[in-house]
Design a protein around this motif. Structure first.
Motif, mmCIF file in Angstrom:
data_model
loop_
_atom_site.group_PDB
_atom_site.id
_atom_site.type_symbol
_atom_site.label_atom_id
_atom_site.label_comp_id
_atom_site.label_asym_id
_atom_site.label_seq_id
_atom_site.Cartn_x
_atom_site.Cartn_y
_atom_site.Cartn_z
ATOM 1 N N VAL A 75 1.610 -5.362 -9.875
ATOM 2 C CA VAL A 75 2.449 -5.453 -8.686
ATOM 3 C C VAL A 75 2.710 -6.924 -8.431
ATOM 4 O O VAL A 75 1.777 -7.723 -8.361
ATOM 5 C CB VAL A 75 1.770 -4.826 -7.449
ATOM 6 C CG1 VAL A 75 2.611 -5.045 -6.195
ATOM 7 C CG2 VAL A 75 1.506 -3.343 -7.665
ATOM 8 N N VAL A 76 3.977 -7.276 -8.320
ATOM 9 C CA VAL A 76 4.360 -8.644 -7.988
ATOM 10 C C VAL A 76 5.062 -8.608 -6.644
ATOM 11 O O VAL A 76 5.942 -7.771 -6.417
ATOM 12 C CB VAL A 76 5.283 -9.255 -9.067
ATOM 13 C CG1 VAL A 76 5.877 -10.575 -8.598
ATOM 14 C CG2 VAL A 76 4.511 -9.460 -10.359
ATOM 15 N N THR A 77 4.647 -9.510 -5.751
ATOM 16 C CA THR A 77 5.299 -9.624 -4.450
ATOM 17 C C THR A 77 5.833 -11.034 -4.271
ATOM 18 O O THR A 77 5.232 -12.009 -4.728
ATOM 19 C CB THR A 77 4.329 -9.323 -3.287
ATOM 20 O OG1 THR A 77 3.292 -10.294 -3.282
ATOM 21 C CG2 THR A 77 3.740 -7.935 -3.394
ATOM 22 N N LYS B 42 0.830 -1.206 0.000
ATOM 23 C CA LYS B 42 0.000 0.000 0.000
ATOM 24 C C LYS B 42 0.870 1.263 0.000
ATOM 25 O O LYS B 42 0.609 2.203 -0.752
ATOM 26 C CB LYS B 42 -0.938 0.004 1.207
ATOM 27 C CG LYS B 42 -1.877 1.182 1.219
ATOM 28 C CD LYS B 42 -2.856 1.115 2.368
ATOM 29 C CE LYS B 42 -3.777 2.315 2.325
ATOM 30 N NZ LYS B 42 -4.735 2.306 3.415
ATOM 31 N N LYS B 43 1.899 1.278 0.837
ATOM 32 C CA LYS B 43 2.792 2.449 0.883
ATOM 33 C C LYS B 43 3.496 2.664 -0.454
ATOM 34 O O LYS B 43 3.689 3.800 -0.873
ATOM 35 C CB LYS B 43 3.834 2.283 1.993
ATOM 36 C CG LYS B 43 3.281 2.474 3.381
ATOM 37 C CD LYS B 43 4.359 2.614 4.442
ATOM 38 C CE LYS B 43 5.265 1.420 4.552
ATOM 39 N NZ LYS B 43 6.157 1.453 5.742
ATOM 40 N N LEU B 44 3.851 1.574 -1.116
ATOM 41 C CA LEU B 44 4.586 1.678 -2.383
ATOM 42 C C LEU B 44 3.704 2.163 -3.532
ATOM 43 O O LEU B 44 4.175 2.840 -4.439
ATOM 44 C CB LEU B 44 5.197 0.311 -2.732
ATOM 45 C CG LEU B 44 6.268 0.300 -3.802
ATOM 46 C CD1 LEU B 44 7.539 0.981 -3.303
ATOM 47 C CD2 LEU B 44 6.576 -1.132 -4.218
ATOM 48 N N VAL C 246 9.081 -6.519 -3.783
ATOM 49 C CA VAL C 246 7.897 -5.992 -4.456
ATOM 50 C C VAL C 246 8.377 -5.226 -5.679
ATOM 51 O O VAL C 246 9.264 -4.378 -5.572
ATOM 52 C CB VAL C 246 7.083 -5.044 -3.549
ATOM 53 C CG1 VAL C 246 5.822 -4.558 -4.263
ATOM 54 C CG2 VAL C 246 6.737 -5.694 -2.219
ATOM 55 N N THR C 247 7.802 -5.552 -6.829
ATOM 56 C CA THR C 247 8.097 -4.795 -8.047
ATOM 57 C C THR C 247 6.780 -4.316 -8.641
ATOM 58 O O THR C 247 5.792 -5.040 -8.640
ATOM 59 C CB THR C 247 8.871 -5.635 -9.070
ATOM 60 O OG1 THR C 247 8.154 -6.833 -9.345
ATOM 61 C CG2 THR C 247 10.264 -5.975 -8.551
ATOM 62 N N ARG D 291 2.551 -6.527 -16.448
ATOM 63 C CA ARG D 291 2.902 -7.665 -15.596
ATOM 64 C C ARG D 291 4.252 -8.305 -15.920
ATOM 65 O O ARG D 291 4.948 -8.742 -15.020
ATOM 66 C CB ARG D 291 1.798 -8.711 -15.610
ATOM 67 C CG ARG D 291 1.659 -9.457 -16.916
ATOM 68 C CD ARG D 291 0.498 -10.465 -16.872
ATOM 69 N NE ARG D 291 0.409 -11.196 -18.110
ATOM 70 C CZ ARG D 291 -0.271 -10.814 -19.174
ATOM 71 N NH1 ARG D 291 -0.939 -9.679 -19.145
ATOM 72 N NH2 ARG D 291 -0.299 -11.557 -20.261
ATOM 73 N N GLN D 292 4.633 -8.393 -17.185
ATOM 74 C CA GLN D 292 5.861 -9.101 -17.528
ATOM 75 C C GLN D 292 7.078 -8.480 -16.847
ATOM 76 O O GLN D 292 7.911 -9.180 -16.285
ATOM 77 C CB GLN D 292 6.067 -9.167 -19.037
ATOM 78 C CG GLN D 292 7.276 -10.006 -19.410
ATOM 79 C CD GLN D 292 7.406 -10.221 -20.909
ATOM 80 O OE1 GLN D 292 6.576 -9.796 -21.694
ATOM 81 N NE2 GLN D 292 8.469 -10.892 -21.305
#
Length: 148
Positions: free
Chosen positions: A28-30, A16-18, A94-95, A100-101
């Motif tokens: 967002v990928v975590t 959320k902060k990011l 987290v990126t 998505r890729q």
């Protein structure tokens, strides 16, 4: 953003902060890593050590490389140090990207690096018997695919 810390983290809060207020992010990928018990179930704890200053500098370098390779809007790497128990959070990557890729590939790149080249040392305690943990051969093979 890079953080090396002893404190736990909350994945939802960090995402959320990011991303808060960002409309340019479409993916967002975590990846969150936990301390896994050993196959024999004997792990009492794991102590993670690092060299303050050097570790953060090296993590920032690899995060910058990820941002050069992929069009990222944001990224975050949190790695914990100190004494951790099985089930504790140990790492968060987290990126965030428009697509998505880039988010998937950059997260994979960062984790492969963290598993093989990041300056952390892990010492497992199995009820008084301790041993240092090395990277697995399969981790090295995974990281090799990113070599230029």
């Amino acid at each position: 953003m890079i953080r090396v810390q002893t404190e736990d983290f909350d994945i939802g809060t960090e995402v959320k902060k990011l991303t808060e207020g960002r409309t340019d992010i479409g993916a967002v990928v975590t990846f969150s890593g936990l301390v896994r018990n050993t196959d024999d179930g004997a792990l009492a704890s794991m102590e993670l050590e690092h060299y303050p200053g050097m570790t953060e500098k090296e993590l920032a370098r690899i995060e910058a490389e990820a941002n050069e390779r992929w069009p990222l809007q944001a990224s975050l790497v949190i790695h914990r140090v100190g004494k951790l128990a099985p089930g504790d959070n140990i790492v968060l990557v987290v990126t965030a990207s428009a697509h998505r890729q880039a988010a998937f590939e950059s997260a994979s790149f960062l984790m492969d690096y963290l598993k093989t080249r990041a300056p952390f040392w892990k010492n497992e305690d199995k009820g008084g018997e301790t041993n240092w943990v090395d990277a697995r051969e399969s981790d090295g093979e995974a990281a090799a695919k990113w070599e230029v």
